[in-house]
Design a protein around this motif. Structure first.
Motif, PDB file in Angstrom:
ATOM      1  N   ARG A 186      23.927  -8.745 -30.833  1.00  0.00           N
ATOM      2  CA  ARG A 186      23.048  -8.031 -31.773  1.00  0.00           C
ATOM      3  C   ARG A 186      22.256  -6.983 -31.005  1.00  0.00           C
ATOM      4  N   ILE A 187      22.267  -5.761 -31.538  1.00  0.00           N
ATOM      5  CA  ILE A 187      21.528  -4.673 -30.921  1.00  0.00           C
ATOM      6  C   ILE A 187      20.716  -3.947 -31.990  1.00  0.00           C
ATOM      7  N   ARG A 188      19.753  -3.151 -31.536  1.00  0.00           N
ATOM      8  CA  ARG A 188      18.983  -2.317 -32.458  1.00  0.00           C
ATOM      9  C   ARG A 188      19.639  -0.947 -32.544  1.00  0.00           C
ATOM     10  N   VAL A 189      19.687  -0.426 -33.768  1.00  0.00           N
ATOM     11  CA  VAL A 189      20.278   0.889 -34.009  1.00  0.00           C
ATOM     12  C   VAL A 189      19.360   1.654 -34.950  1.00  0.00           C
ATOM     13  N   MET A 190      19.155   2.951 -34.653  1.00  0.00           N
ATOM     14  CA  MET A 190      18.349   3.792 -35.542  1.00  0.00           C
ATOM     15  C   MET A 190      19.297   4.614 -36.413  1.00  0.00           C
ATOM     16  N   ASN A 191      19.138   4.492 -37.744  1.00  0.00           N
ATOM     17  CA  ASN A 191      19.878   5.309 -38.693  1.00  0.00           C
ATOM     18  C   ASN A 191      19.363   6.736 -38.526  1.00  0.00           C
ATOM     19  N   LEU A 192      20.232   7.676 -38.176  1.00  0.00           N
ATOM     20  CA  LEU A 192      19.787   9.034 -37.883  1.00  0.00           C
ATOM     21  C   LEU A 192      19.329   9.801 -39.117  1.00  0.00           C
ATOM     22  N   GLN A 193      19.819   9.428 -40.289  1.00  0.00           N
ATOM     23  CA  GLN A 193      19.410  10.128 -41.498  1.00  0.00           C
ATOM     24  C   GLN A 193      18.041   9.665 -41.993  1.00  0.00           C
ATOM     25  N   SER A 194      17.816   8.368 -42.035  1.00  0.00           N
ATOM     26  CA  SER A 194      16.560   7.835 -42.573  1.00  0.00           C
ATOM     27  C   SER A 194      15.524   7.539 -41.487  1.00  0.00           C
ATOM     28  N   ARG A 195      15.944   7.507 -40.227  1.00  0.00           N
ATOM     29  CA  ARG A 195      15.090   7.164 -39.077  1.00  0.00           C
ATOM     30  C   ARG A 195      14.608   5.712 -39.117  1.00  0.00           C
ATOM     31  N   VAL A 196      15.274   4.866 -39.882  1.00  0.00           N
ATOM     32  CA  VAL A 196      14.947   3.444 -39.964  1.00  0.00           C
ATOM     33  C   VAL A 196      15.714   2.710 -38.865  1.00  0.00           C
ATOM     34  N   THR A 197      15.035   1.784 -38.194  1.00  0.00           N
ATOM     35  CA  THR A 197      15.663   0.981 -37.146  1.00  0.00           C
ATOM     36  C   THR A 197      16.097  -0.359 -37.740  1.00  0.00           C
ATOM     37  N   VAL A 198      17.353  -0.731 -37.493  1.00  0.00           N
ATOM     38  CA  VAL A 198      17.899  -1.992 -38.001  1.00  0.00           C
ATOM     39  C   VAL A 198      18.564  -2.750 -36.852  1.00  0.00           C
ATOM     40  N   PHE A 199      18.790  -4.041 -37.066  1.00  0.00           N
ATOM     41  CA  PHE A 199      19.565  -4.848 -36.130  1.00  0.00           C
ATOM     42  C   PHE A 199      20.972  -4.967 -36.675  1.00  0.00           C
ATOM     43  N   GLY A 200      21.943  -4.942 -35.790  1.00  0.00           N
ATOM     44  CA  GLY A 200      23.324  -5.091 -36.208  1.00  0.00           C
ATOM     45  C   GLY A 200      24.137  -5.768 -35.128  1.00  0.00           C
ATOM     46  N   THR A 201      25.323  -6.215 -35.499  1.00  0.00           N
ATOM     47  CA  THR A 201      26.229  -6.896 -34.589  1.00  0.00           C
ATOM     48  C   THR A 201      27.361  -5.950 -34.200  1.00  0.00           C
ATOM     49  N   VAL A 202      27.623  -5.864 -32.903  1.00  0.00           N
ATOM     50  CA  VAL A 202      28.686  -4.988 -32.403  1.00  0.00           C
ATOM     51  C   VAL A 202      30.043  -5.605 -32.743  1.00  0.00           C
ATOM     52  N   LEU A 203      30.895  -4.817 -33.393  1.00  0.00           N
ATOM     53  CA  LEU A 203      32.240  -5.247 -33.755  1.00  0.00           C
ATOM     54  C   LEU A 203      33.226  -4.840 -32.657  1.00  0.00           C
TER      55      LEU A 203
END
Length: 138
Positions: A111-128
């Motif tokens: 699980r890593i943190r990723v920033m959505n470049l359009q909304s600038r919201v930071t979310v956690f996600g799982t690397v596939l």
């Protein structure tokens, strides 16, 4: 009358068991190969199966001769910090994709943190396995 003293020795594992250690100084982020590990006397918490080590990435600097532990290794990174990634969200029949910027390194299943470049919201996600990041849903 002769007195004989006996000593009782207890071993937590098989006598003569082997474990794995770094064969040289290995920097964090290096993927380990067969030539990077050596066999040493086993220690509690140390790894002993080469398949658990070879192909994994060093999470921290590993020093020559020190036993290898599971927490010192991780899957090889598929995503680097600041890398542009595809962020995926699925819910029912709806699938959304957005461009994101990874805020940390991660290997498959981490699980890593990723920033959505359009909304600038930071979310956690799982690397596939393909390097995309699954942010949630079903």
């Amino acid at each position: 009358m002769k007195r004989v003293a006996f000593a009782l020795l207890l071993f937590s594992g098989p006598v003569g068991a082997e474990g794995l250690a770094a064969g040289r100084v290995i920097r964090a982020g290096t993927v380990l190969g067969a030539s990077d590990v050596i066999f040493v006397r086993a220690v509690p918490g140390g790894l002993s199966d080469p398949s658990e080590v070879i192909g994994r990435e060093a999470r921290v600097t590993l020093y020559a001769g020190r036993p290898l532990r599971a927490e010192d290794l991780r899957p090889p990174a598929l995503v680097d910090r600041n890398q542009l990634v595809t962020l995926v969200f699925k819910s029912g029949g709806l699938s959304l994709q957005a461009e994101g910027r990874a805020l940390s390194r991660g290997g498959e299943g981490e699980r890593i943190r990723v920033m959505n470049l359009q909304s600038r919201v930071t979310v956690f996600g799982t690397v596939l396995p393909d390097g995309t990041v699954f942010a949630g849903g079903r």
